[in-house]
Scaffold this motif. Sequence first.
Motif, PDB file in Angstrom:
ATOM      1  N   PHE A  45       5.603  -7.234 -16.425  1.00  0.00           N
ATOM      2  CA  PHE A  45       4.246  -7.709 -16.129  1.00  0.00           C
ATOM      3  C   PHE A  45       4.123  -8.127 -14.664  1.00  0.00           C
ATOM      4  N   THR A  46       5.193  -8.708 -14.110  1.00  0.00           N
ATOM      5  CA  THR A  46       5.155  -9.094 -12.690  1.00  0.00           C
ATOM      6  C   THR A  46       5.002  -7.864 -11.796  1.00  0.00           C
ATOM      7  N   ILE A  47       5.798  -6.835 -12.102  1.00  0.00           N
ATOM      8  CA  ILE A  47       5.693  -5.592 -11.328  1.00  0.00           C
ATOM      9  C   ILE A  47       4.304  -4.984 -11.493  1.00  0.00           C
ATOM     10  N   GLY A  48       3.803  -4.977 -12.731  1.00  0.00           N
ATOM     11  CA  GLY A  48       2.471  -4.434 -12.973  1.00  0.00           C
ATOM     12  C   GLY A  48       1.396  -5.174 -12.203  1.00  0.00           C
ATOM     13  N   GLY A  49       1.534  -6.495 -12.141  1.00  0.00           N
ATOM     14  CA  GLY A  49       0.551  -7.278 -11.386  1.00  0.00           C
ATOM     15  C   GLY A  49       0.586  -6.973  -9.907  1.00  0.00           C
ATOM     16  N   LYS A  50       1.801  -6.712  -9.376  1.00  0.00           N
ATOM     17  CA  LYS A  50       1.922  -6.435  -7.948  1.00  0.00           C
ATOM     18  C   LYS A  50       1.385  -5.047  -7.569  1.00  0.00           C
ATOM     19  N   ILE A  51       1.590  -4.079  -8.474  1.00  0.00           N
ATOM     20  CA  ILE A  51       1.167  -2.713  -8.116  1.00  0.00           C
ATOM     21  C   ILE A  51      -0.262  -2.397  -8.560  1.00  0.00           C
ATOM     22  N   SER A  52      -0.859  -3.295  -9.332  1.00  0.00           N
ATOM     23  CA  SER A  52      -2.218  -3.018  -9.836  1.00  0.00           C
ATOM     24  C   SER A  52      -3.226  -2.735  -8.719  1.00  0.00           C
ATOM     25  N   PRO A  53      -3.207  -3.471  -7.600  1.00  0.00           N
ATOM     26  CA  PRO A  53      -4.192  -3.181  -6.554  1.00  0.00           C
ATOM     27  C   PRO A  53      -3.960  -1.834  -5.852  1.00  0.00           C
ATOM     28  N   THR A  54      -2.713  -1.298  -5.947  1.00  0.00           N
ATOM     29  CA  THR A  54      -2.406  -0.062  -5.213  1.00  0.00           C
ATOM     30  C   THR A  54      -2.679   1.193  -6.018  1.00  0.00           C
ATOM     31  N   LEU A  55      -2.826   1.077  -7.361  1.00  0.00           N
ATOM     32  CA  LEU A  55      -2.980   2.285  -8.178  1.00  0.00           C
ATOM     33  C   LEU A  55      -4.258   3.078  -7.864  1.00  0.00           C
ATOM     34  N   PRO A  56      -5.363   2.435  -7.513  1.00  0.00           N
ATOM     35  CA  PRO A  56      -6.553   3.245  -7.168  1.00  0.00           C
ATOM     36  C   PRO A  56      -6.406   4.007  -5.851  1.00  0.00           C
ATOM     37  N   LEU A  57      -5.397   3.657  -5.038  1.00  0.00           N
ATOM     38  CA  LEU A  57      -5.227   4.328  -3.755  1.00  0.00           C
ATOM     39  C   LEU A  57      -4.713   5.754  -3.949  1.00  0.00           C
ATOM     40  N   GLU A  58      -4.739   6.520  -2.885  1.00  0.00           N
ATOM     41  CA  GLU A  58      -4.240   7.890  -2.902  1.00  0.00           C
ATOM     42  C   GLU A  58      -2.833   7.931  -2.323  1.00  0.00           C
ATOM     43  N   ASP A  59      -2.078   8.950  -2.752  1.00  0.00           N
ATOM     44  CA  ASP A  59      -0.744   9.148  -2.169  1.00  0.00           C
ATOM     45  C   ASP A  59      -0.908   9.645  -0.725  1.00  0.00           C
ATOM     46  N   PRO A  60       0.001   9.427   0.135  1.00  0.00           N
ATOM     47  CA  PRO A  60       1.330   8.775  -0.057  1.00  0.00           C
ATOM     48  C   PRO A  60       1.279   7.261   0.038  1.00  0.00           C
ATOM     49  N   GLU A  61       0.116   6.695   0.384  1.00  0.00           N
ATOM     50  CA  GLU A  61       0.010   5.238   0.540  1.00  0.00           C
ATOM     51  C   GLU A  61       0.313   4.537  -0.780  1.00  0.00           C
ATOM     52  N   ARG A  62      -0.193   5.074  -1.897  1.00  0.00           N
ATOM     53  CA  ARG A  62       0.040   4.458  -3.206  1.00  0.00           C
ATOM     54  C   ARG A  62       1.522   4.477  -3.556  1.00  0.00           C
ATOM     55  N   ARG A  63       2.183   5.662  -3.367  1.00  0.00           N
ATOM     56  CA  ARG A  63       3.591   5.761  -3.728  1.00  0.00           C
ATOM     57  C   ARG A  63       4.426   4.827  -2.868  1.00  0.00           C
ATOM     58  N   SER A  64       4.076   4.704  -1.595  1.00  0.00           N
ATOM     59  CA  SER A  64       4.834   3.836  -0.690  1.00  0.00           C
ATOM     60  C   SER A  64       4.743   2.375  -1.128  1.00  0.00           C
ATOM     61  N   ALA A  65       3.540   1.961  -1.531  1.00  0.00           N
ATOM     62  CA  ALA A  65       3.360   0.564  -1.972  1.00  0.00           C
ATOM     63  C   ALA A  65       4.128   0.294  -3.254  1.00  0.00           C
ATOM     64  N   ILE A  66       4.084   1.273  -4.183  1.00  0.00           N
ATOM     65  CA  ILE A  66       4.809   1.085  -5.461  1.00  0.00           C
ATOM     66  C   ILE A  66       6.313   1.036  -5.219  1.00  0.00           C
ATOM     67  N   ASN A  67       6.833   1.950  -4.373  1.00  0.00           N
ATOM     68  CA  ASN A  67       8.267   1.978  -4.090  1.00  0.00           C
ATOM     69  C   ASN A  67       8.730   0.683  -3.434  1.00  0.00           C
ATOM     70  N   SER A  68       7.858   0.110  -2.612  1.00  0.00           N
ATOM     71  CA  SER A  68       8.212  -1.156  -1.965  1.00  0.00           C
ATOM     72  C   SER A  68       8.407  -2.257  -3.009  1.00  0.00           C
ATOM     73  N   VAL A  69       7.529  -2.296  -4.012  1.00  0.00           N
ATOM     74  CA  VAL A  69       7.663  -3.313  -5.064  1.00  0.00           C
ATOM     75  C   VAL A  69       8.907  -3.061  -5.895  1.00  0.00           C
ATOM     76  N   LEU A  70       9.178  -1.781  -6.200  1.00  0.00           N
ATOM     77  CA  LEU A  70      10.358  -1.480  -7.016  1.00  0.00           C
ATOM     78  C   LEU A  70      11.650  -1.795  -6.269  1.00  0.00           C
TER      79      LEU A  70
END
Length: 463
Positions: A45-70
């Motif tokens: 849930f913590t990871i989901g909360g952190k990446i929730s704002p980035t999911l509407p974005l387009e790649d590669p910006e979205r993937r970069s933000a998600i990878n940073s959290v992971l």
Amino acid sequence: MKKRLLVAMVGLVGVVLIAHDVPLALHLSQIERDRLTTAIERDAFTIGGKISPTLPLEDPERRSAINSVLDEYLQTKSGTIVVVDSNGYLLSSTDPSVTPGTDYVGRPEIATALLGDPSSGTRLSNTLGGDLVYVAVPVLSGAEVLGAVRITFPKSVLDKSVRDQLQGLLLAASVSIAMAIVVALVFARTVSKPLDKLRATTDILASGDLTATALEEGPGETRQLARSFNAMAKRLGGLIDRQRAFAGDASHQLRTPLTALRLRLEQAGELIASSPELAQVHIDEALNETDRLTHLTEQLLRLARAEGAVLEKENIDVSEIVRDRAQEWQYLADEHEVEIIVQAPDSLMINANQLAIREIIDNYMDNALEVAPPKSQITLTILALVDSVEIVVSDSGRGMSLQQRERAFDRFWRADADSNRRTGSGLGLAIVAQLAQASGLRVELRESPTGGVDAVVGIPKSV
């Protein structure tokens, strides 16, 4: 015995530990599994909360933000993380073998999460070729499901964590078993050592050493057992010593009348033809020796019965007994021209053995009549003292010296003046002493104010 005590105590502790620790271990195991699952779900849930704002974005910006959290998560935790979009297609994963765009909607936990419900559990993974533990949670933006996050671990990792937690319980159980062994060894040694010594002492006693005594050591029960053994050994030694002395004294005392009887019969046999009258005299003397031998044998039997006996006590009227014995002896006293006087209260109750008191009074009266001169008196007196009651038989005979009074209760002892008397056996007062010992009484001879002897039997009031 030591081994049995050791096995019994350790076995008891083992059973208690099994009954207590096995259910506890199962409960703690389930708690640990639930705790780990809850922790993984919280991380998801913590990871989901952190990446929730980035999911509407387009790649590669979205993937970069998600990878940073992971990457941030993997710095402190382990596990495989999968992030999918609302259609179940992989956006990012910590597993480098999986390519973005892979369809995960066929995984039941992912499908449940995309419907808005978290799920967790264990299932077989064909990819890993073994069981895995998973937690899948939806990524929400308000009420809208934007995707899902799944964290998985090999089940062996979870099992290892549970085993690590249970090691403390296992260590405590091991320490308990070790302490039980130590305590059992100490207890078994404490109990068995004095018993082993007592057994060795018993063997010594059985071999014929009647001086063997047991050490009073160990627990209270073994000390009491040792005291009982020592009392038994002392009593047994006394009985055997008295038996030996009895056999020696009896054989010595019986030899004299038997020898005299044989001589009388031989003389009668030699004279029966030449002098029938003189032969009859020897036969009459032989009969007298026979009577003496019979009396001596009866006295010996009475003494043997009295030795080592413990006589029961009851409430009796000692005044009634004294009057009864005086009446019984009055007939014989009249033949000796001796008067019997009784000085006693009307009634006096006391706890004692009636037969012992009667027998002691009879022996005292027999001796008193033997020495009392004609026209004299024998007095039976009852004295109620502070701690005892005394029955005193007083005569007016020739009396006895202090040394004679001290030896009078010995077996076969007779005063010098009586040594040639044919009727006595020297056992009467010995029987009195044995009866007194068996019934808790006190007997003694005192110098009488009238010049004779005061024969006393004391009855303690506490008896």
